[in-house]
Design an enzyme around this catalytic site. Sequence first.
Site, PDB file in Angstrom:
ATOM      1  N   HIS A 157      -0.880  -9.292  26.063  1.00 22.22           N
ATOM      2  CA  HIS A 157       0.323  -9.217  26.908  1.00 22.22           C
ATOM      3  C   HIS A 157       1.578  -9.581  26.127  1.00 22.22           C
ATOM      4  O   HIS A 157       1.520 -10.053  24.994  1.00 22.22           O
ATOM      5  CB  HIS A 157       0.172 -10.145  28.118  1.00 22.22           C
ATOM      6  CG  HIS A 157       0.040 -11.590  27.764  1.00 22.22           C
ATOM      7  ND1 HIS A 157       1.123 -12.395  27.484  1.00 22.22           N
ATOM      8  CD2 HIS A 157      -1.064 -12.387  27.648  1.00 22.22           C
ATOM      9  CE1 HIS A 157       0.707 -13.616  27.210  1.00 22.22           C
ATOM     10  NE2 HIS A 157      -0.616 -13.634  27.298  1.00 22.22           N
ATOM     11  N   CYS A 173      -5.318 -15.839  25.452  1.00 18.20           N
ATOM     12  CA  CYS A 173      -4.795 -14.478  25.354  1.00 18.20           C
ATOM     13  C   CYS A 173      -4.160 -14.211  23.993  1.00 18.20           C
ATOM     14  O   CYS A 173      -3.896 -15.119  23.223  1.00 18.20           O
ATOM     15  CB  CYS A 173      -3.761 -14.237  26.444  1.00 18.20           C
ATOM     16  SG  CYS A 173      -4.444 -14.324  28.107  1.00 18.20           S
TER      17      CYS A 173
END
Length: 197
Positions: A157, A173
Amino acid sequence: MSDHPASHRLSRRSAVIVGLGAAAGSLIGVKAQAQDAPALAAPIIRNNASSFRMQQWQDHFETLGKATIVADTVSRALHYWSGDGSDYRIFPTSVPISDELTKRGYTEIVRKKEGPSWTPTASQRERYPDWKPVPPGPENPLGTHAMYLSWPAYIIHGTHDTRKIGRKSSDGCIGLYNEMIAELFPLCPVGTQVRVL
């Protein structure tokens, strides 16, 4: 022995760094800075820029599939190859803050979202009970785009906090600058194969 004056020579290390900087361009924020003679040209490296190492997709996959990503958590760089092999790009990333939060192995992109909302995971809620879901916008920790992996709660992301890139700063992440995830997002169809190292 060279007949060039010392001010025109680069050390082997400087030449390699300058060459890498030229090859990677603004993606990793490396540039050469000429100094007064007789000093050698020295690189300027942003403190939070990735110090990537090159990857070859053949070392990780049998084919390129729809598209291929190798996320290198050691050198903090994401490598992308198009399905036909004609497009190869490198992006600096943030990586998980600890080995316990780092999931390594093979996965794939199963869902994509422009303007994602964010919900803390169960483990995050245990550690930070005051954390609440965040809608799309400048306060959202997922930035402007999110590509969800087949591993629950693991996402590639963007981020609005540019200080995180090039650092151990995530809960698992892989984060990119918003402008770079916006570039990568349309290149990666659902089914893009991913390996996290």
